[in-house]
Write an enzyme that holds these catalytic residues in place. Sequence first.
Site, PDB file in Angstrom:
ATOM      1  N   TYR A 295     -32.047 -53.557  37.516  1.00  0.00           N
ATOM      2  CA  TYR A 295     -32.470 -52.597  38.536  1.00  0.00           C
ATOM      3  C   TYR A 295     -33.983 -52.691  38.716  1.00  0.00           C
ATOM      4  O   TYR A 295     -34.760 -52.369  37.813  1.00  0.00           O
ATOM      5  CB  TYR A 295     -32.058 -51.196  38.095  1.00  0.00           C
ATOM      6  CG  TYR A 295     -32.052 -50.158  39.185  1.00  0.00           C
ATOM      7  CD1 TYR A 295     -30.868 -49.837  39.839  1.00  0.00           C
ATOM      8  CD2 TYR A 295     -33.201 -49.471  39.537  1.00  0.00           C
ATOM      9  CE1 TYR A 295     -30.835 -48.859  40.836  1.00  0.00           C
ATOM     10  CE2 TYR A 295     -33.190 -48.497  40.527  1.00  0.00           C
ATOM     11  CZ  TYR A 295     -32.000 -48.199  41.173  1.00  0.00           C
ATOM     12  OH  TYR A 295     -31.977 -47.236  42.157  1.00  0.00           O
ATOM     13  N   TYR A 345     -32.419 -52.013  49.083  1.00  0.00           N
ATOM     14  CA  TYR A 345     -32.339 -50.951  48.077  1.00  0.00           C
ATOM     15  C   TYR A 345     -31.179 -50.034  48.450  1.00  0.00           C
ATOM     16  O   TYR A 345     -31.312 -49.129  49.274  1.00  0.00           O
ATOM     17  CB  TYR A 345     -33.659 -50.164  48.044  1.00  0.00           C
ATOM     18  CG  TYR A 345     -33.653 -48.972  47.116  1.00  0.00           C
ATOM     19  CD1 TYR A 345     -33.623 -49.146  45.741  1.00  0.00           C
ATOM     20  CD2 TYR A 345     -33.687 -47.672  47.611  1.00  0.00           C
ATOM     21  CE1 TYR A 345     -33.631 -48.056  44.878  1.00  0.00           C
ATOM     22  CE2 TYR A 345     -33.698 -46.572  46.763  1.00  0.00           C
ATOM     23  CZ  TYR A 345     -33.669 -46.770  45.394  1.00  0.00           C
ATOM     24  OH  TYR A 345     -33.670 -45.689  44.545  1.00  0.00           O
TER      25      TYR A 345
END
Length: 392
Positions: A295, A345
């Site tokens: 991430y 994102y």
Amino acid sequence: MSRTLAGAAAIAGIGATAFTKESGRTELALAAEAVLDALGDAGVAPQEVDGMTAFAQDASSEIAVAREIGAGELRFFSRVPYGGGAACGTVAQAAMAVATGQADVVVAYRAFNERSGRRFGRAVRQDGGEPTSQSLELGWHVPVGLATPASWAAVAARRYMQVYGAVGEDFGRVAVQARRAAATNPRAWFHGRPITLEDHQASRWVAEPLRLLDCCQESDGGVALVVVSAERARALRRPPAVVRAAAQGAADGQMTMTSFYRGDGAGLPETGLVGGRLWAMSGLGPSDVQTAVLYDHFTPFVLMQLEELGFCGRGEAPAFVAEGRTALDGPLPVNPHGGQLGEAYIHGMNGIAEAVRQVRGTAANQVAGVEHVLVTAGAGVPTSGLVLGAYS
């Protein structure tokens, strides 16, 4: 859980909308499109969906999505909090539901207009609404200027620099590698647009020591995943990505992106907690994965995750990246789709979809010989992770 969950469920379908900066559509429409795309990918009819998992922050309710796609009765639904930390948690919840017979076909989804609508990168508002424990925690930080996710991450980044001697270029190499991967991924927003380390160093400050190119994108779009039993997945349209391990975790003294009062502040103990559980559940270790999807909302957290997960020692991640070990042609390619810095994102859900493609062998930047992929969710918050593998 490790006796019943590991290997019991699989991701059989992945779906997504286009990744844009202005979708011009409702978030519900984005969610429905992504879910229908995932079901089509798996070869499963909408009427078969009997479970849904989502983020606590998602604006589209399970029952609304079920109506939009033409699903029937729902026997299971759950929501996972803590923003991007929920990503792998939605799959963990879905896998547990399938493994325990609560549902047969569970869809995990995330969809938002995070660029054209509510921008997550903006300052947090303290609007005098009903108090929550999180608003009380933020009351210590927002009044002194720590009002954005970038500013919270900047504190951890500065501490990492102080403890381990890292410099801005070390963060920049993470961004350069992500954009290099995105440049050859047709799905990526930054397809065809790599950057150099000089570009990174010339980008404006957002919250020192973080520059603009240290920060992930704000995107509009949706991603969905279809989770069924591993046995059923084997007979469906696509090669399944079996859930070898799934875990969630919150560390001692945890706050949401502002855990400034614990330990030395130069690590991510919640990621270490989740990583330890993933290795134990799967029976694997860092040397057993061929690629990792980490991430990457902020570049320093990629370095910290590499260390917490055991790919290198404390303070060794800057050299690990500089040596090209995480590049597309390195021994551990990280974020071969370009990550949230380069592709989009979508709160980490697009990273899980990339992990599935890597297991299937269909990724734009396919890593050779993939047997297992490690995926992490949001860092700095209560988080989650997965190990996905091929059916054997």
